[in-house]
Design a protein around this motif. Structure first.
Motif, PDB file in Angstrom:
ATOM      1  N   ARG A  29       0.822  -1.083   0.125  1.00 39.19           N
ATOM      2  CA  ARG A  29      -0.047  -0.015   0.007  1.00 39.19           C
ATOM      3  C   ARG A  29       0.753   1.346   0.006  1.00 39.19           C
ATOM      4  O   ARG A  29       0.410   2.252  -0.501  1.00 39.19           O
ATOM      5  CB  ARG A  29      -0.948  -0.082   1.103  1.00 39.19           C
ATOM      6  N   ASN A  30       2.166   1.109   0.557  1.00 38.34           N
ATOM      7  CA  ASN A  30       3.005   2.227   0.616  1.00 38.34           C
ATOM      8  C   ASN A  30       4.258   1.805   0.151  1.00 38.34           C
ATOM      9  O   ASN A  30       5.183   1.619   0.836  1.00 38.34           O
ATOM     10  CB  ASN A  30       3.050   2.966   1.886  1.00 38.34           C
ATOM     11  N   GLY A  32       7.937   1.197  -1.415  1.00 39.85           N
ATOM     12  CA  GLY A  32       9.228   1.956  -1.666  1.00 39.85           C
ATOM     13  C   GLY A  32      10.402   1.070  -1.891  1.00 39.85           C
ATOM     14  O   GLY A  32      10.128  -0.159  -1.843  1.00 39.85           O
ATOM     15  N   GLU A  33      11.450   1.577  -2.193  1.00 36.58           N
ATOM     16  CA  GLU A  33      12.707   0.934  -2.333  1.00 36.58           C
ATOM     17  C   GLU A  33      13.072   0.254  -1.103  1.00 36.58           C
ATOM     18  O   GLU A  33      13.246   0.911  -0.107  1.00 36.58           O
ATOM     19  CB  GLU A  33      13.702   1.895  -3.102  1.00 36.58           C
ATOM     20  N   TRP A  34      13.918  -0.971  -0.974  1.00 38.75           N
ATOM     21  CA  TRP A  34      14.467  -1.405   0.292  1.00 38.75           C
ATOM     22  C   TRP A  34      15.573  -0.587   0.493  1.00 38.75           C
ATOM     23  O   TRP A  34      16.517   0.173  -0.185  1.00 38.75           O
ATOM     24  CB  TRP A  34      14.991  -2.826  -0.177  1.00 38.75           C
ATOM     25  N   PRO A  35      15.672  -0.031   1.753  1.00 37.47           N
ATOM     26  CA  PRO A  35      15.181  -0.301   2.874  1.00 37.47           C
ATOM     27  C   PRO A  35      13.794   0.433   3.036  1.00 37.47           C
ATOM     28  O   PRO A  35      13.825   0.638   4.272  1.00 37.47           O
ATOM     29  CB  PRO A  35      16.136  -0.234   4.097  1.00 37.47           C
ATOM     30  N   ALA A  36      13.035   0.784   1.919  1.00 35.57           N
ATOM     31  CA  ALA A  36      11.772   1.376   2.034  1.00 35.57           C
ATOM     32  C   ALA A  36      11.987   2.845   2.490  1.00 35.57           C
ATOM     33  O   ALA A  36      11.173   3.691   2.986  1.00 35.57           O
ATOM     34  CB  ALA A  36      10.888   0.632   3.229  1.00 35.57           C
ATOM     35  N   GLY A  37      13.175   3.507   1.980  1.00 35.84           N
ATOM     36  CA  GLY A  37      13.492   4.671   2.243  1.00 35.84           C
ATOM     37  C   GLY A  37      13.537   5.507   3.524  1.00 35.84           C
ATOM     38  O   GLY A  37      13.531   6.613   3.782  1.00 35.84           O
ATOM     39  N   ARG A  38      13.661   4.319   4.468  1.00 36.97           N
ATOM     40  CA  ARG A  38      13.533   4.910   5.816  1.00 36.97           C
ATOM     41  C   ARG A  38      14.778   5.526   6.350  1.00 36.97           C
ATOM     42  O   ARG A  38      15.935   5.144   5.741  1.00 36.97           O
ATOM     43  CB  ARG A  38      13.165   3.756   6.670  1.00 36.97           C
ATOM     44  N   THR A  46      10.611   8.070   2.748  1.00 36.88           N
ATOM     45  CA  THR A  46      10.348   8.404   1.074  1.00 36.88           C
ATOM     46  C   THR A  46      10.044   7.436   0.531  1.00 36.88           C
ATOM     47  O   THR A  46      10.633   6.194   0.426  1.00 36.88           O
ATOM     48  CB  THR A  46      12.100   9.185   0.640  1.00 36.88           C
ATOM     49  N   LEU A  47       8.776   7.505  -0.134  1.00 37.54           N
ATOM     50  CA  LEU A  47       8.246   6.539  -0.986  1.00 37.54           C
ATOM     51  C   LEU A  47       8.768   6.405  -2.624  1.00 37.54           C
ATOM     52  O   LEU A  47       8.524   7.588  -3.142  1.00 37.54           O
ATOM     53  CB  LEU A  47       6.635   6.522  -0.670  1.00 37.54           C
ATOM     54  N   LEU A  48       9.206   5.663  -2.845  1.00 37.49           N
ATOM     55  CA  LEU A  48       9.782   5.497  -4.193  1.00 37.49           C
ATOM     56  C   LEU A  48       9.045   4.115  -4.714  1.00 37.49           C
ATOM     57  O   LEU A  48       8.920   3.046  -4.136  1.00 37.49           O
ATOM     58  CB  LEU A  48      11.148   5.219  -4.661  1.00 37.49           C
ATOM     59  N   MET A  49       8.668   3.943  -6.080  1.00 37.70           N
ATOM     60  CA  MET A  49       8.244   2.911  -6.799  1.00 37.70           C
ATOM     61  C   MET A  49       8.616   2.661  -8.154  1.00 37.70           C
ATOM     62  O   MET A  49       8.433   3.460  -8.813  1.00 37.70           O
ATOM     63  CB  MET A  49       6.520   2.778  -6.671  1.00 37.70           C
ATOM     64  N   ASP A  50       9.315   1.503  -8.463  1.00 43.57           N
ATOM     65  CA  ASP A  50       9.851   1.503  -9.580  1.00 43.57           C
ATOM     66  C   ASP A  50       8.848   0.666 -10.478  1.00 43.57           C
ATOM     67  O   ASP A  50       8.810  -0.580  -9.925  1.00 43.57           O
ATOM     68  CB  ASP A  50      11.308   0.713  -9.529  1.00 43.57           C
ATOM     69  N   SER A  51       8.347   1.151 -11.505  1.00 40.67           N
ATOM     70  CA  SER A  51       7.036   0.457 -12.201  1.00 40.67           C
ATOM     71  C   SER A  51       7.718  -0.979 -13.206  1.00 40.67           C
ATOM     72  O   SER A  51       6.788  -1.531 -13.572  1.00 40.67           O
ATOM     73  CB  SER A  51       6.298   1.368 -13.293  1.00 40.67           C
ATOM     74  N   ARG A  52       9.184  -1.150 -12.938  1.00 37.80           N
ATOM     75  CA  ARG A  52       9.431  -2.121 -13.762  1.00 37.80           C
ATOM     76  C   ARG A  52       9.311  -3.505 -13.075  1.00 37.80           C
ATOM     77  O   ARG A  52       9.694  -4.627 -13.506  1.00 37.80           O
ATOM     78  CB  ARG A  52      10.823  -2.092 -14.204  1.00 37.80           C
TER      79      ARG A  52
END
Length: 101
Positions: A29-30, A32-38, A46-52
């Motif tokens: 649901r939220n 993000g890239e590992w380690p989830a932008g923490r 910081t939430l990021l999502m690579d659509s690939r």
């Protein structure tokens, strides 16, 4: 994928670190890239999502990387050379008392 249990013989500091990696789950649901932008210092995410990549692929990658970090933490603790370890923690008498607790 079920993560491996955290061994009882770790010092308190490394046990907490290993548990943090153990509990670092992927959130579809939220995403993000590992380690989830923490950022530990800022507490912000910081939430990021690579659509690939799909959520299933991302979740599997999170699990793999978290397991690697937990294993690294375990090896560092058991090496007996980490300044984060409780002094004397890995001496037999102390280890037996910790495991009995």
């Amino acid at each position: 994928m079920t993560p491996a249990p955290i061994p009882a013989d770790l010092c308190p500091a490394h046990r907490r670190i290993a548990m943090d990696w153990h509990n670092n789950d992927y959130d579809a649901r939220n995403p993000g890239e590992w380690p989830a932008g923490r950022s530990v210092s800022s507490g912000e995410c910081t939430l990021l999502m690579d659509s690939r990549t799909s959520h299933d692929e991302r979740e599997a990658e999170f699990a793999r990387k978290n397991a690697e970090q937990a294993e690294l933490t375990i090896r560092v603790c058991r090496s007996g050379r980490s300044p984060q370890c409780t002094p004397g923690h890995h001496q037999p008498a102390v280890a037996e008392a910790v495991m009995a607790a």
